[in-house]
Motif scaffolding. Structure first.
Motif, PDB file in Angstrom:
ATOM      1  N   VAL A 155       6.091  10.398  -6.524  1.00 47.86           N
ATOM      2  CA  VAL A 155       6.561   9.482  -5.074  1.00 47.86           C
ATOM      3  C   VAL A 155       6.188   7.983  -5.348  1.00 47.86           C
ATOM      4  O   VAL A 155       7.008   7.200  -4.645  1.00 47.86           O
ATOM      5  CB  VAL A 155       5.571   9.983  -4.145  1.00 47.86           C
ATOM      6  N   ILE A 164       5.607  14.949   2.365  1.00 47.87           N
ATOM      7  CA  ILE A 164       6.014  15.096   1.122  1.00 47.87           C
ATOM      8  C   ILE A 164       6.477  16.430   0.874  1.00 47.87           C
ATOM      9  O   ILE A 164       7.829  16.700   0.614  1.00 47.87           O
ATOM     10  CB  ILE A 164       5.323  14.604  -0.045  1.00 47.87           C
ATOM     11  N   ALA A 187       1.262  14.242   1.581  1.00 44.43           N
ATOM     12  CA  ALA A 187       1.773  13.149   2.439  1.00 44.43           C
ATOM     13  C   ALA A 187       1.510  11.932   2.218  1.00 44.43           C
ATOM     14  O   ALA A 187       0.383  11.601   1.767  1.00 44.43           O
ATOM     15  CB  ALA A 187       1.564  13.650   3.988  1.00 44.43           C
ATOM     16  N   LEU A 242      10.216   6.540   1.854  1.00 41.36           N
ATOM     17  CA  LEU A 242       9.687   8.094   1.479  1.00 41.36           C
ATOM     18  C   LEU A 242      10.860   8.893   1.514  1.00 41.36           C
ATOM     19  O   LEU A 242      11.138   9.572   0.779  1.00 41.36           O
ATOM     20  CB  LEU A 242       8.562   8.308   2.353  1.00 41.36           C
ATOM     21  N   THR A 287      13.383   8.654  -1.314  1.00 42.13           N
ATOM     22  CA  THR A 287      12.570   9.294  -2.489  1.00 42.13           C
ATOM     23  C   THR A 287      12.733  10.640  -2.631  1.00 42.13           C
ATOM     24  O   THR A 287      13.213  11.268  -3.759  1.00 42.13           O
ATOM     25  CB  THR A 287      11.397   8.785  -2.216  1.00 42.13           C
ATOM     26  N   LEU A 288      12.660  11.282  -1.404  1.00 40.29           N
ATOM     27  CA  LEU A 288      12.626  12.707  -1.317  1.00 40.29           C
ATOM     28  C   LEU A 288      13.938  13.355  -1.513  1.00 40.29           C
ATOM     29  O   LEU A 288      14.038  14.554  -1.694  1.00 40.29           O
ATOM     30  CB  LEU A 288      11.954  13.105   0.156  1.00 40.29           C
ATOM     31  N   ARG A 307      13.156  15.400  -6.455  1.00 39.73           N
ATOM     32  CA  ARG A 307      13.047  16.446  -6.069  1.00 39.73           C
ATOM     33  C   ARG A 307      12.888  17.599  -6.821  1.00 39.73           C
ATOM     34  O   ARG A 307      12.039  18.631  -6.579  1.00 39.73           O
ATOM     35  CB  ARG A 307      14.390  16.707  -4.944  1.00 39.73           C
ATOM     36  N   VAL A 356       9.768  20.844  -0.667  1.00 43.77           N
ATOM     37  CA  VAL A 356       9.796  19.440  -0.284  1.00 43.77           C
ATOM     38  C   VAL A 356      10.390  19.579   1.194  1.00 43.77           C
ATOM     39  O   VAL A 356      11.078  20.296   1.561  1.00 43.77           O
ATOM     40  CB  VAL A 356      10.842  18.727  -1.095  1.00 43.77           C
ATOM     41  N   PRO A 383      10.481  16.867   4.157  1.00 45.87           N
ATOM     42  CA  PRO A 383      10.423  15.517   4.535  1.00 45.87           C
ATOM     43  C   PRO A 383      10.278  15.564   6.195  1.00 45.87           C
ATOM     44  O   PRO A 383      10.807  16.724   6.755  1.00 45.87           O
ATOM     45  CB  PRO A 383      11.747  14.734   4.259  1.00 45.87           C
TER      46      PRO A 383
END
Length: 326
Positions: free
Chosen positions: A52, A123, A255, A274, A277-278, A284, A294, A296
């Protein structure tokens, strides 16, 4: 003659436009960020946090510097963030152990969990895996129950630390199975896993990522997934419900948090980074390959509600298992 001298009004306008506007003076972030992982290197928290952090750095345009600060079930690292300036430059990889479980089992914490952190977003999460050293003659939870009941001295079980999810989950297993096992706390998943592989610890319950290489190598044996469904990375390992013990449910979530009082616009900036990113396919996949689902969050506010609800879910479990730290 025309008066070429600037008027008082024009001078005031010139002076005003020469000053930096709040938008220009408050560009965020304009320097490196500090990302505290409240566990030592080598465990799932460290693996997730570094993935992350790389994604955040790319999207925020600033380095995100990892700081591993283990101890006290995650409370030492959490304290660093709780007592930092609320400016969005100090972040915490929080989770069900370091935040939710810790506040339920510890009578005294050096911060108020309700106000010390600004929830940014989830996360992901993953059901814990129950493993044993191959010297334990058990291939399922029923057999582990029988072995533990006959053991003298009692079997021991590791946890990443007092007050961690692994601590609560291990205590829950002993209660549901109706057996006695000795708790042995460590300063993180990595050191605990080393002693499980070496045979000094018989039982361990934790997230999959740091266990998977050892499971695949046969140096430890997976007995069950402590969740409602099987894990795609371990398709042949049954759930605790399938094994006859549906009350053994233990998932670990991860998280992102900032210090409590961080301005909402900065929390929103972190949330956007974030989320992006995910959504990155490569990141991922690496998280999912490590056994993480995952997940979010819809927004920082939605995630804050989840944190409160999670504490309410775990409170009776911790009370029933009798986990308490002075």
């Amino acid at each position: 003659m025309t008066d070429l001298r600037p008027s008082r009004r024009s001078l005031l306008l010139l002076a005003a436009t020469s000053l930096p506007t709040p938008a220009l003076a408050q560009v965020y972030p304009d320097r490196p960020l500090r990302f505290v992982i409240p566990w030592p290197p080598g465990g799932t928290n460290d693996i997730v946090g570094r993935l992350v952090a790389d994604g955040l750095a790319h999207r925020l345009g600033q380095p995100v510097v990892i700081e591993n600060r283990g101890g006290a079930g995650g409370a030492l690292g959490a304290e660093v963030v709780a007592k930092s300036a609320p400016d969005g430059y100090t972040l915490l990889l929080g989770g069900s152990g370091s935040l939710t479980i810790n506040q339920l089992v510890r009578k005294r914490l050096p911060y108020d969990p309700a106000t010390a952190f600004a929830p940014v977003g989830m996360i992901g999460s993953g059901a814990n895996v129950i493993i044993v050293h191959p010297s334990v003659p058990a291939t399922n939870l029923r057999e582990l129950q029988a072995v533990a009941r006959a053991a003298n001295p009692p079997l021991n079980y590791a946890s990443p630390g007092v007050g961690s999810t692994g601590h609560a989950a291990g205590a829950l297993i002993t209660q549901v199975l109706g057996v006695e096992m000795q708790h042995v706390p460590y300063r993180g998943t990595g050191p605990a896993m080393n002693d499980v592989v070496a045979g000094r610890i018989q039982v361990f319950t934790n997230a999959l990522a740091p266990m998977q290489p050892q499971i695949e190598a046969g140096t430890v044996r997976a007995l069950a997934i402590a969740g409602p469904r099987r894990n795609a990375a371990l398709p042949n390992v049954p759930t605790t419900g399938e094994a006859g013990f549906p009350d053994i449910q233990a998932a670990t979530w991860y998280a992102l948090f900032a210090t409590g009082g961080t301005p909402p616009d900065r929390v929103d900036r972190l949330f956007a980074a974030l989320s992006a990113t995910l959504a990155d396919g490569d990141i991922r996949k690496k998280l999912e390959d490590g056994g993480l689902d995952v997940e979010p969050s819809e927004s920082p506010a939605a995630f804050a509600r989840f944190v409160a609800e999670d504490a309410a879910r775990w409170e009776p479990v911790v009370r029933r298992a009798g986990v308490s730290v002075e």
